[in-house]
Design a protein around this motif. Sequence first.
Motif, PDB file in Angstrom:
ATOM      1  N   UNK A 215       0.836  -1.206   0.000  1.00 56.53           N
ATOM      2  CA  UNK A 215       0.000   0.000   0.000  1.00 56.53           C
ATOM      3  C   UNK A 215       0.870   1.256   0.000  1.00 56.53           C
ATOM      4  N   UNK A 216       1.850   1.303   0.911  1.00 59.45           N
ATOM      5  CA  UNK A 216       2.709   2.493   1.000  1.00 59.45           C
ATOM      6  C   UNK A 216       3.827   2.467  -0.041  1.00 59.45           C
ATOM      7  N   UNK A 217       4.197   1.276  -0.535  1.00 64.86           N
ATOM      8  CA  UNK A 217       5.068   1.094  -1.704  1.00 64.86           C
ATOM      9  C   UNK A 217       6.444   1.750  -1.552  1.00 64.86           C
ATOM     10  N   UNK A 218       7.118   1.406  -0.467  1.00 66.47           N
ATOM     11  CA  UNK A 218       8.476   1.896  -0.279  1.00 66.47           C
ATOM     12  C   UNK A 218       9.460   0.901  -0.885  1.00 66.47           C
ATOM     13  N   UNK A 219       9.814   1.130  -2.148  1.00 61.74           N
ATOM     14  CA  UNK A 219      10.863   0.345  -2.785  1.00 61.74           C
ATOM     15  C   UNK A 219      12.119   1.207  -2.913  1.00 61.74           C
ATOM     16  N   UNK A 220      13.144   0.683  -3.562  1.00 64.78           N
ATOM     17  CA  UNK A 220      14.402   1.418  -3.701  1.00 64.78           C
ATOM     18  C   UNK A 220      14.193   2.770  -4.375  1.00 64.78           C
ATOM     19  N   UNK A 221      13.391   2.800  -5.431  1.00 64.19           N
ATOM     20  CA  UNK A 221      13.185   4.048  -6.171  1.00 64.19           C
ATOM     21  C   UNK A 221      12.530   5.101  -5.287  1.00 64.19           C
ATOM     22  N   UNK A 222      11.501   4.707  -4.561  1.00 70.89           N
ATOM     23  CA  UNK A 222      10.817   5.683  -3.706  1.00 70.89           C
ATOM     24  C   UNK A 222      11.733   6.165  -2.584  1.00 70.89           C
ATOM     25  N   UNK A 223      12.478   5.264  -1.981  1.00 70.22           N
ATOM     26  CA  UNK A 223      13.398   5.667  -0.913  1.00 70.22           C
ATOM     27  C   UNK A 223      14.406   6.693  -1.434  1.00 70.22           C
ATOM     28  N   UNK A 224      14.999   6.395  -2.590  1.00 69.84           N
ATOM     29  CA  UNK A 224      16.015   7.291  -3.139  1.00 69.84           C
ATOM     30  C   UNK A 224      15.422   8.658  -3.465  1.00 69.84           C
ATOM     31  N   UNK A 225      14.262   8.672  -4.095  1.00 67.71           N
ATOM     32  CA  UNK A 225      13.649   9.949  -4.477  1.00 67.71           C
ATOM     33  C   UNK A 225      13.239  10.756  -3.246  1.00 67.71           C
ATOM     34  N   UNK A 226      12.805  10.071  -2.207  1.00 66.17           N
ATOM     35  CA  UNK A 226      12.403  10.792  -1.006  1.00 66.17           C
ATOM     36  C   UNK A 226      13.613  11.397  -0.293  1.00 66.17           C
ATOM     37  N   UNK A 227      14.699  10.631  -0.190  1.00 70.02           N
ATOM     38  CA  UNK A 227      15.905  11.168   0.438  1.00 70.02           C
ATOM     39  C   UNK A 227      16.470  12.333  -0.368  1.00 70.02           C
ATOM     40  N   UNK A 228      16.398  12.229  -1.697  1.00 66.38           N
ATOM     41  CA  UNK A 228      16.898  13.322  -2.540  1.00 66.38           C
ATOM     42  C   UNK A 228      16.066  14.584  -2.338  1.00 66.38           C
ATOM     43  N   UNK A 229      14.758  14.428  -2.200  1.00 65.24           N
ATOM     44  CA  UNK A 229      13.897  15.589  -1.975  1.00 65.24           C
ATOM     45  C   UNK A 229      14.186  16.219  -0.617  1.00 65.24           C
ATOM     46  N   UNK A 230      14.360  15.379   0.402  1.00 66.63           N
ATOM     47  CA  UNK A 230      14.657  15.887   1.746  1.00 66.63           C
ATOM     48  C   UNK A 230      15.954  16.686   1.741  1.00 66.63           C
ATOM     49  N   UNK A 231      16.992  16.137   1.114  1.00 65.80           N
ATOM     50  CA  UNK A 231      18.301  16.797   1.140  1.00 65.80           C
ATOM     51  C   UNK A 231      18.327  18.049   0.264  1.00 65.80           C
ATOM     52  N   UNK A 232      17.716  17.994  -0.917  1.00 64.77           N
ATOM     53  CA  UNK A 232      17.748  19.164  -1.799  1.00 64.77           C
ATOM     54  C   UNK A 232      16.970  20.331  -1.202  1.00 64.77           C
ATOM     55  N   UNK A 233      15.910  20.039  -0.458  1.00 66.20           N
ATOM     56  CA  UNK A 233      15.126  21.092   0.187  1.00 66.20           C
ATOM     57  C   UNK A 233      15.958  21.859   1.203  1.00 66.20           C
ATOM     58  N   UNK A 234      17.023  21.244   1.697  1.00 64.24           N
ATOM     59  CA  UNK A 234      17.871  21.882   2.710  1.00 64.24           C
ATOM     60  C   UNK A 234      19.169  22.424   2.113  1.00 64.24           C
ATOM     61  N   UNK A 235      19.178  22.573   0.795  1.00 61.39           N
ATOM     62  CA  UNK A 235      20.289  23.246   0.144  1.00 61.39           C
ATOM     63  C   UNK A 235      21.437  22.363  -0.267  1.00 61.39           C
ATOM     64  N   UNK A 236      21.254  21.043  -0.236  1.00 60.01           N
ATOM     65  CA  UNK A 236      22.310  20.120  -0.646  1.00 60.01           C
ATOM     66  C   UNK A 236      22.343  20.045  -2.175  1.00 60.01           C
ATOM     67  N   UNK A 237      23.540  20.027  -2.764  1.00 59.89           N
ATOM     68  CA  UNK A 237      23.674  20.021  -4.227  1.00 59.89           C
ATOM     69  C   UNK A 237      23.249  18.699  -4.857  1.00 59.89           C
ATOM     70  N   UNK A 238      23.514  17.605  -4.188  1.00 55.34           N
ATOM     71  CA  UNK A 238      23.196  16.306  -4.765  1.00 55.34           C
ATOM     72  C   UNK A 238      23.372  15.200  -3.745  1.00 55.34           C
ATOM     73  N   UNK A 239      22.945  13.996  -4.118  1.00 54.86           N
ATOM     74  CA  UNK A 239      23.003  12.857  -3.209  1.00 54.86           C
ATOM     75  C   UNK A 239      23.917  11.783  -3.779  1.00 54.86           C
TER      76      UNK A 239
END
Length: 717
Positions: A215-239
């Motif tokens: 239901x929540x569908x946390x696979x590798x792709x979703x985990x990576x995209x979520x971490x990238x969104x979290x870090x980029x929102x805080x001014x990080x250049x990349x993951x």
Amino acid sequence: MFSAELRLRNTDVPPANHVIPDEFCGVCVATSRDPVCDAYVIEKLKVLGVSHVRMDYSYDSPGQHASRLLGALIDEGFKVMLHLVQPLPEAMQMREAAVQRRWQQFVANTLDTWGQQVEIIEVGSTINRRRWAGYCLKGFLACWRTAYVEASKRGLRISGPNISDFEPLYTIALLDLLKDMGQVPQFYTDNLFVERVTQPEVYDHRIFGALLAPVVRYNLVRKARQLEKISSKRGVEGMLCSYVSWTLPRIKRFLPEATAKQADYLTRYLVLAAASGAFKRVYWGALVSCREGLIDEARKSASHDEIVTYYSEISGNNAGYRIRPAFHALQAFQKLIPGSTYQGSLCRAKGLEVHEFTNATHRTHVVWSMNGLVADFVDIYPEHLLPRATWLSRDGVALDEVPSLATESPVYLRWPISQEVTVRANPTLIPGISICTSVKGHYYHYRDDTWHGIILAANRHDADKLFAELHPERIVERERHASLRDSRNSIWTVQDPRDPGANLVVKQPVRLSWNKKLTEPFKPSKAHRSWNGACELLRRGIPSPQPVAYFERTTGTDLIRNWYVCELEKSKLSARHFFEEYASGVPDAFGVSMTKFLQQLCVFILDMHRRGVFFRDLSGGNVLVRKGEGETVSFTLIDTARAHFYPQQLTLGKRLSDLSRLLYKLHWGGRMLFLQQYFADIDRKLGIVHKLPFLIYEIKTGWKRSRRKKKIVPSTT
């Protein structure tokens, strides 16, 4: 967990139309005390085609072999992410002023020596695993503050904090703290492991539980995209994924062909990581390691040190190192995928992956299924496209024929960029079919309006020959060399069409009890279940006669007209023969003492249960025995249609269910000898309650036999 940045729609599906960086792949490296090893490491990196490396550097590194390799890598033009590692005892005391001074001095000296020559500095080491890294929160913040200030003084780029696995709340909290300090890293680093959920594609059951995982569908792709969104929102250049691997001991818990499976997982992980668009780079770790390396350093026993935290050195003589399949898999991926444009996922069927990448000259598809499952390529692509593609294996080797089935081992299909390629609408897996990719040969799917089935053969020529001779319309007409059983199932041998001197075993159901007639229509055919059971046993390393073919009606409504064909197991002895001899008082049945026989049988059954196999028909007659030298024996399982398989070890109840069937013909003294060893090996105490399943099975079996006897006794009235 319900904040806006964690509520992302469709993030388990990779976004289309983005470029994979040329420098997407990196490798974690170390060297030994022998200078010859430096040249070996550099040579293998060049063979891989990888120009980016990650290297650990700690208090004991200056002037030693780590510094020697670092200098050699820089001289050869490799771009290094230098990971500064504080020793565990020091990290545990980082709040003390003297410890902080030593850390500041180490960082300053290292950056003065190497800072301008490396690409990136990384600070932090699995900081959310205190047992590995040693940091409390305040200790790590002191560590980070010092390193950030020293790097900023010198105009160097810094990455971190090296969080292990997927922990979004921890990541949010820590990056917010670093942002408040004005010390956000240029690159966010995370060791995004998925090996604890086994396969790279699956939804992680550890986050919200097995029921909610789909239901929540946390696979590798979703985990990576979520971490990238979290870090980029805080001014990080990349993951950056700073370390990822599959350890062989973890794979071997259920699958014996660990090195081949490691290579499958590597390709599948890298394709999905690239498709996610979240990573600037993924560092595979490690290049050389006994437990998880692309190259085996050939130690007699694997170290239990967590090299994900500190990959300090490698041991042994590189003359004895062995290249694993994962090395070739990474080499193939590096050659084919980085620098291309990801066009998207072309299949949404659960368990089947089809991903498209393009560059100036080629259109490349990477295709695979999840473990044990298969899809017919004709169900994925229009037939005219298949011979026009160049087919490459997971390791980049050209295939000698167009494969029939997509399996868990990825393949690359390449067409000229001018070739238009489409996939069929809604491609799917072949329903309910299991295979084992570790056996020699290829699988072929045959079907027509009336019949369908699978054949395992060395090549297409042999498969066609088997199909012609074992086709359902002909198999009943072939000469039966010997009838092995003729009760509920008819089992007989026929000549092997590929080898006139060999025989195959054919099994067909012939009679069904009234209750089976009610339940069987809702199950796969018996031949289908026999095929799946044998393949899954072999996939998990449990011996069973190699399957050759199975056929059933396309409609699936005929309960009798289905056939399973396998190779003939030459042994005529079974565990039942040994049990009956021991029960009659014979001390050495067929030259093997009861103690030796039961010890070896116990090891075999324990291994089966640890690999998640619930056989459900584990009678002594279904355990064939082959004599070896002296008192050694080996075992093979037959009659596989009822077996069930689980992704974890069996519960005690299922174990006892199997054992009560297995030991039925053995006398109670022998049973107790077996059970004492079995329970000792699983670290359980054998109690009275554990004997109840054996008593219940005896009563049930005795009652069934008495009923059968009554049915055949003629009336005297």
